[in-house]
Design a protein around this motif. Structure first.
Motif, short mmCIF file in Angstrom:
data_model
loop_
_atom_site.label_atom_id
_atom_site.label_comp_id
_atom_site.label_asym_id
_atom_site.label_seq_id
_atom_site.Cartn_x
_atom_site.Cartn_y
_atom_site.Cartn_z
N THR A 65 23.09 36.14 36.65
CA THR A 65 23.67 35.00 35.95
C THR A 65 24.74 35.47 35.00
OG1 THR A 65 21.59 33.81 36.07
CG2 THR A 65 23.13 33.12 34.37
N PRO A 66 25.96 34.93 35.05
CA PRO A 66 26.99 35.34 34.11
C PRO A 66 26.55 34.99 32.69
CG PRO A 66 27.65 33.34 35.24
CD PRO A 66 26.41 33.82 35.91
N SER A 67 26.90 35.85 31.75
CA SER A 67 26.43 35.62 30.39
C SER A 67 27.08 34.41 29.76
CB SER A 67 26.71 36.85 29.53
OG SER A 67 28.08 37.14 29.52
N ASN A 68 28.18 33.91 30.29
CA ASN A 68 28.86 32.77 29.70
C ASN A 68 29.43 31.88 30.78
OD1 ASN A 68 28.93 33.53 26.70
ND2 ASN A 68 29.60 35.38 27.76
N PRO A 69 28.71 30.85 31.20
CA PRO A 69 29.21 29.96 32.24
C PRO A 69 30.31 29.06 31.72
CG PRO A 69 27.15 29.15 31.39
CD PRO A 69 27.41 30.46 30.73
N ASP B 125 36.74 30.52 35.54
CA ASP B 125 36.77 30.97 36.93
C ASP B 125 36.24 32.40 36.94
OD1 ASP B 125 39.24 31.03 39.65
OD2 ASP B 125 37.12 31.60 39.56
N GLN B 126 34.92 32.54 37.04
CA GLN B 126 34.31 33.84 36.84
C GLN B 126 34.43 34.78 38.04
OE1 GLN B 126 30.42 33.12 35.20
NE2 GLN B 126 31.27 32.20 33.35
N SER B 127 35.17 34.34 39.04
CA SER B 127 35.48 35.25 40.14
C SER B 127 36.73 36.08 39.83
CB SER B 127 35.70 34.46 41.43
OG SER B 127 36.84 33.62 41.33
N VAL B 128 37.40 35.76 38.72
CA VAL B 128 38.66 36.42 38.37
C VAL B 128 38.44 37.36 37.20
CG1 VAL B 128 41.04 36.09 37.58
CG2 VAL B 128 40.00 34.44 39.16
N VAL B 129 38.80 38.65 37.38
CA VAL B 129 38.76 39.62 36.28
C VAL B 129 39.94 39.35 35.36
CG1 VAL B 129 38.88 42.07 35.68
CG2 VAL B 129 37.56 41.34 37.68
N ASP C 84 25.85 30.89 38.91
CA ASP C 84 27.21 31.35 39.09
C ASP C 84 27.72 30.65 40.35
OD1 ASP C 84 29.57 32.66 39.05
OD2 ASP C 84 28.78 34.59 39.69
N LYS C 85 27.67 29.33 40.34
CA LYS C 85 27.96 28.54 41.53
C LYS C 85 28.72 27.29 41.14
CE LYS C 85 23.61 29.79 43.90
NZ LYS C 85 22.36 29.24 44.47
#
Length: 738
Positions: free
Chosen positions: A332-336, A29-33, A353-354
């Motif tokens: 683009t996130p480095s790790n999807p 969940d790349q929206s979460v730090v 990132d979708k």
């Protein structure tokens, strides 16, 4: 070291803390730090994904109310102990290795009480090397707690002192095994804000032996950036232009631009260390500012410059004055998110990132060719099961041409199934790819033409094809919501025909967007085929002809004939190997024999040779196998060469001096010469056609193919001139003498 520690907190993998960005985000969940909301970290990501649990675990300290982030706590040296306890606690479902069956078993936010002894102290930084490491650990339920006051991790006690990066080296942990250190060198007559004449000293430290690189960018993309690359094997540190993603497009800058100073690269104690100093403002190059910059990092898996792999690169933003860094915005996130069935999550060259079930995701197939897609998941299923799912696709090509995407099991054209759009006919249909010739590319029967929402148009600049396809269709290749092998192609006009080099295979995970180009196999074999063919027909056969025609330049006697026979025999031996390679690897690749110009010419010659040898008889079922000009030419040349060599060995007797040549001898001489000239001419054509086929098969650039073609024809021109002019000269000389 040796102190007893007890702490209760969130257990987190190092991958999600340090590798997924700066600051790190949750892999699933790349929206979460990560350090802001560890309670949202799934047990699946923590315990199922190899790239996460193999990075090691740490227990976090409490959240700092000033920063809103949990501080790094203690590294745990026993991964297996954490896995055993956490998997027993977690709820089985999305987490496939978890064994908990009760509704009360958690799925997110693993907390535990950890007891152990300090094994080693960290360096105090906010990097993977920062927290102390615990050994002899006990992993207990959160409710157990500590007997006394819990231990406060060192990194939670005080904020690290900010550094002045113009006075000392500042650190940026690019990944767990890759560290960037830098210092801005400000001249006395300027300031850090203006920075006229400033330079920057950088050190890259990689835990391993490999080439290393840092690049300066305007948009976070590789292409168009400028890099400093260090090659420990060559002991070189140089500036490069990144013109593309292939090795041939990564080129050193010209000598006048190689302005780095204090360069060095070495492998020491298992680490590759590169150092250099670079001018921050250089004419004609991307400027490095003391404020915000967009950089890229990468490293290889060996000391030979080559592809860096999925996880060995990433863009990042860095403020050189403050040291603040983060992933580039809209990048683009480095790790999807990974495939649940895989032990590691591949990182795409271009990935979304979708949520590809909610909106269209993009994959840039080539510089002028874009694939957009969305998975349509019905209400009664999930994206993992995907019963009844369809996929909507858009192909956008910069030009007016037919376009295509194909679905494959092995990355090869033959046996795949394609959707092809013809803008001239306004048609979008499904095709079976039964061969590489146009006759092998056939529309599927009407009963299988199940595409929905089809359209294709040329808007004056781009060809745009759209369609929706059922992902699981009986009797057809299944499209998975996870890993797939696709092929793409487009033509040079709107009439379906040969795509030349405008095609490639690509592995694509539809859920994550992770993709990579599928390498075309057997490159070495076909290269050997071409090199040996050149020596056979471009060197030995011309030398054989020249040794006969230019015999007056040689000592009197049989030397010319020995050379003639020796060169021809060597050429034929090479040709046998060339022919064997072609037949063997064509069969191995599952391709149709004799299916293009290079093969069909061979078959034409085979028919002529077979007619000479067997009086015109041929097996029609045998001939049907030869469906390509290059192959047919090759087979014909093989038979003709065998006939030519055997004819030379068993030639009619040369008459004694003063005797007249027999009719048989005269006929043999004419036939031998005519067949020899025919073979030589066919060989010249065949080799150039082979160069073109190799360039197409392995996507050699047009300039590369053109340069090789020019060199080839220069050589052939020299050989031909020696044969024609030299032979003509001595023929005329002997005629006048007689």
């Amino acid at each position: 070291v040796g102190d007893d520690v007890c702490i209760t907190g969130y257990v987190m993998d190092n991958y999600c803390i340090y590798t997924t960005g700066n600051p790190g985000v949750l892999l699933d969940d790349q929206s979460v730090v990560t350090l802001e909301n560890p309670e949202l970290h799934s047990f699946y990501c923590l315990l199922d994904v190899g790239v996460c649990y193999n990075s090691g675990f740490q227990v976090l300290g409490e959240k700092n109310p000033d920063t809103g982030l949990h501080c790094p706590g203690f590294e745990l040296d026993d991964t297996d102990a954490v896995l055993a306890v956490a998997r027993a606690l977690g709820k089985n479902g999305k987490c496939e290795t978890c064994t908990g069956e009760e509704d009360s078993n958690p799925e997110y936010g693993y907390r535990a009480t950890i007891k152990g002894k300090v094994k080693s102290l960290g360096d105090g930084s906010n990097s993977a090397a920062g927290p102390p490491t615990l050994t002899d650990i006990q992993v207990l339920d959160e409710s157990v707690g500590c007997d006394g006051a819990p231990t406060i991790p060192p990194l939670c006690k005080a904020e690290p002192v900010a550094k002045d990066c113009s006075q000392e080296f500042c650190d940026n942990q690019l990944s767990p095994d890759y560290l960037l250190r830098y210092q801005i060198n400000v001249p006395d007559d300027t300031t850090a804000d203006v920075c006229d004449g400033c330079t920057i000293s950088m050190e890259l430290i990689y835990d391993g032996e490999a080439w290393v690189s840092v690049a300066f960018s305007t948009d976070g993309q590789m292409i168009g950036s400028e890099a400093v690359i260090g090659l420990p094997g060559d002991n070189k540190v140089e500036k490069y232009n990144l013109g593309g993603k292939s090795d041939s497009a990564v080129l050193p800058m010209s000598e006048i631009n190689q302005t780095l100073s204090d360069t060095s690269i070495e492998v020491k104690d298992g680490q590759t260390i590169m150092k250099f100093t670079k001018i921050m403002k250089e004419a004609g190059e991307i400027e490095i500012t003391p404020g915000d910059n967009t950089l890229l990092w990468a490293h290889g898996s060996s000391d030979v410059l080559g592809y860096h792999g999925f996880t060995s690169k990433s863009p990042f933003e860095l403020n050189l004055s403050s040291g603040a860094g983060e992933e580039p915005a809209n990048e683009t996130p480095s790790n999807p998110a990974p495939n649940p069935d895989s032990d590691s999550a591949p990182v795409p060259e271009t990935g979304p990132d979708k949520d590809c079930t909610k909106e269209f995701c993009d994959n840039q197939l080539s510089s002028g060719y874009l694939l957009r897609y969305q998975i349509n998941v019905p209400d009664g299923t999930t994206v993992d099961v995907c019963d009844g799912c369809t996929i909507s696709m858009e192909l956008i090509y910069d030009g007016d041409a037919w376009v295509s995407v194909a679905f494959s099991t092995d990355g090869k054209m033959i046996g795949s199934e394609a959707v092809i759009g013809l803008p001239g006919d306004n048609k979008v249909e499904k095709y079976n790819l039964g061969g590489k010739s146009e006759s092998g590319v056939l529309p599927m029967p009407e009963s299988q033409q199940t595409l929905l929402d089809t359209s294709i148009e040329f808007n004056g600049e781009q060809t745009i094809m759209k369609f929706t396809k059922i992902m699981k269709e009986a009797g057809e290749i299944e499209i998975s919501s996870a890993d797939n092998t696709f092929l793409w192609a487009h033509g040079s006009n709107d009439v379906l025909g040969y795509h030349v080099s405008n095609r490639a295979s690509v592995a694509l995970n539809l859920s994550s967007g992770a993709s990579e180009t599928v390498a075309v196999p057997n490159k070495s074999a076909w290269l050997a085929h071409g090199i040996m063919a050149f020596f056979a027909w471009g060197v030995f056969v011309p030398f054989a002809v020249q040794s006969s025609l230019l015999r007056d330049l040689l000592p009197k006697g049989p030397l010319w004939y020995k050379l003639h026979r020796g060169f021809n025999s060597t050429a034929f031996a090479f040709f046998v190997v060339v022919f064997a390679i072609a037949v063997t690897f064509t069969s191995k690749e599952g391709a149709t024999h004799f299916d293009n110009k290079h093969q069909k010419m061979g078959l034409a010659m085979f028919i002529m040779a077979a007619f000479q040898v067997s009086g015109g008889g041929s097996d029609p079922m045998f001939l049907k196998k030869f469906d390509n000009k290059h192959q047919k030419m090759g087979l014909a040349m093989f038979i003709m060469a065998a006939f030519q060599v055997s004819g030379g060995v068993f030639r009619p007797h040369v008459p004694e001096e003063g005797q007249e040549k027999s009719v048989v001898r005269k006929s043999w001489e004419v036939g031998h010469r005519v067949l020899g000239v025919t073979l030589l001419a066919c060989g010249f054509w065949q080799m150039r056609e082979g160069i073109a086929l190799y360039a197409i098969k392995y996507s050699v650039s047009e300039s590369g193919e053109g340069s090789l073609g020019i060199a080839y024809w220069v050589w052939i021109g020299i050989m031909t001139a020696l044969i024609v002019l030299g032979g003509g000269y001595f023929k005329l000389k002997n005629t006048n003498a007689n």
